[in-house]
Design an enzyme around this catalytic site. Structure first.
Site, PDB file in Angstrom:
ATOM      1  N   ASP A 440       0.841  -1.194   0.000  1.00  0.00           N
ATOM      2  CA  ASP A 440       0.000   0.000   0.000  1.00  0.00           C
ATOM      3  C   ASP A 440       0.883   1.253   0.000  1.00  0.00           C
ATOM      4  OD1 ASP A 440      -2.316   1.451   0.029  1.00  0.00           O
ATOM      5  OD2 ASP A 440      -3.055   0.665   1.936  1.00  0.00           O
ATOM      6  N   GLU A 443       2.817   6.858  -2.615  1.00  0.00           N
ATOM      7  CA  GLU A 443       2.552   8.064  -3.416  1.00  0.00           C
ATOM      8  C   GLU A 443       2.942   9.349  -2.676  1.00  0.00           C
ATOM      9  OE1 GLU A 443      -0.737   4.995  -3.689  1.00  0.00           O
ATOM     10  OE2 GLU A 443      -0.091   6.367  -2.109  1.00  0.00           O
ATOM     11  N   ASP A 506      -8.817   3.693  -3.498  1.00  0.00           N
ATOM     12  CA  ASP A 506      -9.940   3.936  -2.589  1.00  0.00           C
ATOM     13  C   ASP A 506     -11.151   4.518  -3.305  1.00  0.00           C
ATOM     14  OD1 ASP A 506      -8.181   3.055  -0.709  1.00  0.00           O
ATOM     15  OD2 ASP A 506      -7.757   5.016   0.154  1.00  0.00           O
TER      16      ASP A 506
END
Length: 745
Positions: A440, A443, A506
């Site tokens: 995960d 970024e 998401d």
């Protein structure tokens, strides 16, 4: 980034110098690819000898790293440092291109792609695919731009609240503008959630954690593909700004800060040809394990769970004949405020090794969540900080912030020792029984830092995800062996397709978000990614039963499928009894399709063709599919139109030919739009005319011997005989031939 004020003027504070003519064209041997052509382009037309004085020039170099690919480098001052492009595995071979310079201009011939530069003014650099001009760089296309301190354009990308970095201080930019022809459409640029056709958009290549409902993206790829038979890769991992017919409506503009812009023109003529050459240049995926195609069941994000909870989910799925292949533990397998310390929270998992063994006894693989951040409370923070493994600020202190994890630091993967340290933590988990990792984040990478290897922070913002995912993928590959390594990754940049699988980030739990998720996946497929997944039912919020059931059908008709949410469990019986039936129906269907799906994955390693394909990729000559983004092809032979409405009504397009519903066996004539209404057990799932579909014998698991009990389902619309290849999970490959006159489908 827009530099002009309409057609005639520049924006206040902008000074522009454009390549005005090809004054000198010369053959050279010192390009990155060997022989090539160098063009000196003054920023005014040289009418007399005195015009050469006090006159900046742009130097454009043409070379070829591979057949059908041409490298273009535009530089203002060639002696200035350039932070470099992407690591390109396919650019290492000696060039086979030929060059020719004469009084009529220069030509670089890279096989199916040719670049021609006309001498003198006006500036005209043309690119031809199989003898046809597909695009070119014309008047005022190549530009070097300076911004005054008070210029009315932002000197770089506008930062978001979660970035934490300073606004770039660059006041110089290089841009190129390539012709955008009548009817020409642009696709790609990574996983973008807006319209699939990028014409009219402004796009910033800058990874951000922005969800699926904004212009930001987790996977920014500076590569676009045209329906005119070519693609363009801007070879810059930093901030690239695009204006796709949105500043100059006749052109695609891309710009980068600094003194150098490098891009590759990649030949078609078909979109598949473009993707084939692009992925040969930037990397292709390895084979991913057959078990990974099965259903992934997650704890979800902020839910409460322990081993008893996990077992209750797994046992209930088994009792209801809902095959699960992978169980995923999200963040809270570790203790709160400790992410990541790579230690199971002893309060809820006192015997992790035993638990993992018990899960394996149930024939499950295990995935655990990780990220590249080390929280201040974690014992690893001091360990990594003392060893110099965390990214630092210019004053030598450890870079920290409180967004996401309190006081967290960032692992510096430019430091080989830091990478080895991080990988050692993962090896301990693999030895314990963990099979794969959800990588995960990656970024939120700051730019006001100093990297161990001296990398430009602007370059590292997007490129960090490549180093992060590579560190994890390599340790899995070493531990599990080739063909067994698989990630579940969120962030990526160009080349990230070589470390599958990626998921869509998401989303919210609505039909609108389901549609934008699909658009993101199609855009990513156009950007060279063969494998893709998403959170079935949406991540944020609790989907109603209708959304969950429709999303389940969609999610199980892709390469990889996962039930995952934010604050609520995503087990089907949490919605209604029919959700269980829908899950069973489409999970069993996917298991039957495994001989077909797994072969698509095998072929992706050789061709780069994605498993889930935009309609434009399979039917490039059908103008009716040009803007379609609510349906897709699953491989070359199955058309899927997810139901995106409460009513069950769906409108979709079938290309020409006699198509057959895989679910009902009904034949339908294509070349037209259809409107159908489907219950939750169905959706438009049509088989292409003349298909021979390998049909597996099992519906309880994805990793079985596909040759054992294999059926060839032959569908209407073809003639003669047709051969297909089926590869089993043990790599045993066999060819099968069917007579298309024997209709059984």
């Amino acid at each position: 980034m827009k530099f002009t004020d309409g057609f005639w003027q520049l924006r206040p504070g902008v000074t522009a110098l454009y390549a005005q003519e090809a004054y000198d064209i010369a053959e050279v041997t010192d390009t990155p690819d060997g022989s090539g052509i160098m063009i000196t382009a003054p920023t005014t037309v040289i009418a007399k000898r005195g015009d050469v004085l006090n006159r900046p020039v742009l130097t454009t170099t043409l070379s070829s790293p591979a057949e059908g690919v041409i490298r273009v480098r535009i530089a203002h001052h060639t002696g200035r440092n350039w932070h470099g492009g992407f690591p390109l595995a396919g650019a290492a071979a000696p060039s086979t291109a030929s060059t020719k310079v004469s009084a009529t201009g220069g030509e670089l011939n890279a096989g199916s792609l040719v670049a021609r530069i006309a001498p003198g003014a006006p500036w005209d650099l043309a690119f031809e695919v199989e003898g046809r001009r597909v695009t070119g760089s014309g008047n005022k296309a190549q530009g070097y731009l300076k911004l005054a301190p008070d210029a009315s354009v932002d000197p770089g990308i506008v930062r978001n609240a979660r970035d934490g970095g300073a606004v770039p201080t660059s006041t110089t930019f290089v841009h190129e503008q390539l012709d955008l022809g009548v009817g020409e459409l642009i696709y790609g640029l990574g996983e973008r959630f807006g319209p699939l056709v990028k014409n009219g958009q402004t796009v910033d290549i800058w990874n951000a954690d922005g969800g699926t409902s904004s212009e930001q993206a987790y996977k920014n790829i500076p590569f676009h593909l045209s329906n005119r038979g070519y693609g363009i890769l801007v070879n810059d991992p930093g901030h690239v700004s695009y204006e796709i017919g949105s500043e100059s409506v006749e052109r695609v503009q891309f710009s980068v800060p600094g003194e150098v812009l490098e891009y590759f023109v990649i030949a078609g003529p078909t979109p598949k040809d473009v993707l084939g050459r692009y992925t040969a240049l930037t990397g292709r995926p390895p084979v991913v394990p057959a078990w990974s195609y099965g259903l992934w069941l997650s704890t979800s994000f902020t839910t409460d769970y322990d081993e008893q909870t996990v077992n209750s989910f797994i046992d209930e799925m088994s009792a209801r004949e809902l095959p699960v292949s992978v169980f995923h533990f999200d963040c809270f397998w570790m203790r709160e405020f400790n992410w990541c310390d790579f230690e199971w929270d002893p309060r809820v998992f006192p015997d992790p090794t035993g638990m993992l063994g018990r899960l394996h006894d149930k024939d499950l693989r295990v995935s655990v969540w990780i990220n590249p951040y080390i929280a201040q409370r974690s014992p690893l923070f001091r360990e990594a900080g003392d060893a110099g493994y965390l990214v630092k600020r210019a004053d030598g202190s450890i870079w920290q912030w409180d967004l996401w994890q309190a006081g967290m630091g960032l692992v510096d993967f430019t430091n080989p020792a830091a990478t080895a340290w991080y990988q050692a933590k993962l090896r301990a988990l693999i030895d314990q029984g963990v099979d794969c990792f959800k990588t995960d984040f990656g970024e939120r990478i700051p730019t006001d830092v100093v990297w161990a290897d001296g990398s430009d922070p602007e370059r590292m913002h997007n490129l960090y995800t490549d180093l992060y995912n590579r560190a994890v993928f390599d340790v899995l590959n070493d531990a599990r062996g080739a063909g067994e390594a698989v990630l579940f990754a969120r962030s990526a940049t160009a080349g990230g397709q070589s470390m599958p699988v990626h998921w869509g980030g998401d989303s919210t739990s609505t039909f609108a978000s389901m549609a934008e998720t699909l658009r993101g996946g199609l855009s990513l497929a156009f950007s060279g990614f063969a494998f893709w997944s998403h959170d079935i039912g949406g991540f944020e919020g609790m989907p109603d039963a209708g959304v969950f059931k429709r999303w389940t059908a969609f999610g199980l008709l892709g390469s990889h499928s996962r039930f995952h949410g934010s604050s609520s469990y995503r087990v089907p019986w949490a919605f209604d009894d029919e959700a269980v039936e829908v899950t069973r129906h489409f999970t069993h269907l996917k298991m039957r399709l495994m001989p077909y799906l797994f072969q698509l994955g095998v072929e992706a390693t050789r061709t780069g063709a994605p498993v889930m394909r935009p309609m434009q990729l399979e039917f490039p000559d059908d103008p009716a599919v040009a803007h379609l983004d609510r349906q897709y092809m699953l491989g070359p032979d199955l058309l899927v139109a997810p139901v995106l409405s409460d009513s069950g009504e769906v409108e979709f397009y079938l290309p020409e030919g006699e198509w057959t519903s895989l679910l009902t066996g009904q034949a339908v004539e294509g070349g037209r739009w259809l409107r159908e209404t489907h219950d939750y057990m169905s959706l438009p799932l049509y088989v292409r005319p003349g298909t021979v579909l390998p049909w597996g014998a099992r519906e309880d698991r994805p990793d079985y011997d596909y040759h054992d009990g294999l059926t060839l389902r032959v569908f209407r619309g073809g003639s003669g005989s047709h051969s297909i290849t089926v590869t089993a999970p043990d790599s045993t490959s066999r060819d099968y031939t069917a007579d298309l006159e024997e209709i059984t489908g």
